[in-house]
Scaffold this active site. Sequence first.
Site, PDB file in Angstrom:
ATOM      1  CE  LYS A   2      17.755  57.806   0.078  1.00  0.00           C
ATOM      2  NZ  LYS A   2      17.504  56.923   1.271  1.00  0.00           N
TER       3      LYS A   2
ATOM      4  CG  ASP B 287      10.299  55.396   8.143  1.00  0.00           C
ATOM      5  OD1 ASP B 287       9.157  55.566   8.627  1.00  0.00           O
ATOM      6  OD2 ASP B 287      10.859  56.245   7.438  1.00  0.00           O
TER       7      ASP B 287
ATOM      8  N   GLY C 196      14.468  63.785   4.840  1.00  0.00           N
ATOM      9  CA  GLY C 196      15.344  64.302   5.877  1.00  0.00           C
ATOM     10  C   GLY C 196      16.804  64.211   5.497  1.00  0.00           C
TER      11      GLY C 196
ATOM     12  CE  LYS D 271      16.434  70.333  -3.018  1.00  0.00           C
ATOM     13  NZ  LYS D 271      16.649  71.492  -3.946  1.00  0.00           N
ATOM     14  CB  VAL D 272      15.508  61.304  -4.317  1.00  0.00           C
ATOM     15  CG1 VAL D 272      15.739  60.076  -5.183  1.00  0.00           C
ATOM     16  CG2 VAL D 272      15.574  60.932  -2.855  1.00  0.00           C
TER      17      VAL D 272
ATOM     18  CB  ILE E 225      12.236  61.957  -8.557  1.00  0.00           C
ATOM     19  CG1 ILE E 225      13.470  61.221  -8.027  1.00  0.00           C
ATOM     20  CG2 ILE E 225      12.369  62.222 -10.048  1.00  0.00           C
ATOM     21  CD1 ILE E 225      13.676  59.862  -8.655  1.00  0.00           C
ATOM     22  N   GLY E 226      12.296  63.621  -5.394  1.00  0.00           N
ATOM     23  CA  GLY E 226      11.928  63.382  -4.003  1.00  0.00           C
ATOM     24  C   GLY E 226      12.763  64.199  -3.055  1.00  0.00           C
ATOM     25  CB  VAL E 227      12.432  66.660  -0.757  1.00  0.00           C
ATOM     26  CG1 VAL E 227      13.181  67.393   0.345  1.00  0.00           C
ATOM     27  CG2 VAL E 227      12.642  67.352  -2.088  1.00  0.00           C
TER      28      VAL E 227
END
Length: 848
Positions: A551, A647, A533, A536-537, A529-531
């Site tokens: 994560k 961030d 640095g 991946k998530v 569900i995500g990428v």
Amino acid sequence: MNANTRKLLFLSCVSILFNALYVSSSNTTNSLLLNCGSENEGTDADGRKWEPDAKYLGGNHPQARAQIQDSSILSDVPLMDARIFRSEATYKLPIKPQTRYFLRLYFYPSDYAGLNVSNSYFSVVAAGVTLLNNFSAPITAQALTFAYLVKEYSLAPIDSDTLSITFKPSDKAVDAFAFVNGIEVVPIPGDLFGSGIMTGFSDITIDAKDSNLETMYRLNVAGQYIAPNKDSGGLARNWYNDAPYLYGAAVGVNRMANKTVQINYADLPEYVAPVDVYQTARGMGPDSAMNLKFNLTWMFLVDANFTYIVRLHFCEFELTRSNQKGFNIYINNQTAQGGMEAADIIAWTGQIGKPTYKDYMISVNDRQGDDHIQVDLNPSTLYKPEYYDATLNGLEIFKMSDQKNNLAGPNPELSAMLTKALAEEKQKTFQSSGVGIEGAAGGAAGFCVVAAICIAVYQRKRRDPNVESHTSSWLPVYTNSYTSTSKSTISGKSTTSSHLSTLAQGLCRHFTLPEMKKATKNFDESNVIGVGGFGKVYKGIIDQNVKVAIKKSNPQSEQGVNEFQTEIEMLSKLRHKHLVSLIGFCEENEEMCLVYDYMALGTLREHLYNTKRPKLSWKRRLEICIGAARGLHYLHTGAQYTIIHRDVKTTNILLNENWVAKVSDFGLSKTGPNLDKGHVSTVVKGSFGYLDPEYFKRQQLTEKSDVYSFGVVLFEVLCARPALNPNLSKEQVSLADWALHCQRKGILEDIIDPHIKGKINPECLKKFAETAQKCLEEAGTERPSMGDVLWSLEFALQLQENSEGSRHSTQVESSDISGEILGNNHETNLDSDETGEIFSQIVNPKGR
């Protein structure tokens, strides 16, 4: 008498007078600080000097050195060395007769060579007062999730020039021993304690002048942490932020005294509390009608069957006349101040900027399972004041000794349910890790911390069956309580991680790699569900039906490894309603994973642009911004040292199924003891479009860098466009630059998201845009604090709601002082499985 003789006599007199003044001063301000178990003098992190303890101690008692230094310990002194007692031993410390003293005992229950710290059960008696009885520092530290403990007492004056402190190992435990790492004795000038009103009985007062007391809590309400070296009167007290003890959804607003208002103590001794306490306050807000609908509430866990002094500090720095503001004070649902005698700060002090405090007594017994103190403030309407509001600047809670001169409470105990769960976890860790007894003990200790937190929730649920089964909105795990500057497991040597401190391992659940693979179907790509640095998530399922976001760090990415470490070290210490909760971690076979609460509605950015999802209403956008601001404000003020996120952006603001905003991704966060000097010099990191230009130019990081980034977020929410869009004309590429240009030209409405254009109250829009503009000031010193930003956004929301004829969905009725959260009752017309399977900054697959 010749001239030379007269000069010599004059100088002698001056010398004698100077010495007399010095001795007098030293008797009232000099403290005795003992670095127990050390043979050398040392200096602590606050610059205070500690001396060896041997000359004050009779007998031959061994010393020991801690084998592990927790990451929260900034200096070896006074925690890394310990004095060990196998038999009864007494310190004889010089004091001034008839003087009240603060006595502080430091305990770091770590591994010491040849000792099993779990066997350390002992009592401590000082001046005939039982301070601790059958005390276990490891159990207490685990239950409270602290790395070390500082127990503070205020001893009544005695008719002696020697203070005796006796340590005695328990007779009830096998191989029991006592230990102490540091002893601090600080004289209190004047009389810090007098009489207080018994809560619920305005005509009954209790004299605490000759009472022995234990400090339970000391809070700088709505203000930052105040270190011992910045305390007033040389008393070396710690003052902590109050945010973790706020109970319920209505947290009020932070206020700060104008620079033109001078704090004038007048007849109040300055040692009562430092100036910083009286320059900040938590209030209810500018809307009187709304303030009548909720209470400001704080909740504190205490030992039953004792009487407590609740000291409330006040200083009015906005209003100038009596009856402009009056409010009621309730302690455990009993009236402490109200009715005909409602609190009126100006009526008490007679002028603006003059501090005062009020002491109230409350008895807490276990007849009905009471183990807490609840403080509520709400506006008084009796005399129809000009403003319906209530404010508080500081709060202290002291336990009074009982009739047997006892201050000792019990060690924390696990319920039968949690004891069973602990045993199961221990067995499970033993079977899966294959590292023997030590590995199992380490895993069990980590679970013990979680279990202790569950106890607090269980106890609360016992009192209130309607409460949700989570801790984040009631009593979050707090980096700074009165007893410690951090929290950690006391499990000793780690066998689970080579990268993480004992602090991180103790506060998080440890997952095995097979558990991570099972949760994610062997890290199946369909669950990505995500990428970023870091790697991946994945969406995952643990404990049969609990959704989580996992994560997984990329072993080949140094950035991922570093962020993994930073994230877990940060989030293991923090729990807040508006910060993403870290559940646990896995580090095995060079694989590193972090496990978080699953955020069903994904990132804020997904709901703004480039999405097929329904657009958010303006009111909901405001509520999300306020939630994120609360999370950032907690980072900046709620910990011992300022934490800078570094961030802040819309992909790092996540939404749960109830639209509650939570700040995420702490891989770039920075913290440190030097932030009070203004900045930290560091390599520039962050996301372009959100990056503070001052930070970029000077490489000097401050909390105002987060404020700048949040200003970009505010305009992103208003305009529904990316922070950077290279497809636009040169002057429009940067949202920050273009929005400021439009704001200054008076054409901001031209770039507002068409979905909400025309639906925003003009006054609300003006306030919101002004707030975002101030956040983007070129110089960090010109930007507001996150507390000021939060206040402005809450005010903007009130303006919007007033125009709609509605009331704030997160406010609590004034009659409901149970703290039940009403802010999470928004109807969600999106299915969480279909619409929100996003965790972090995954809109941009390249990460940062």
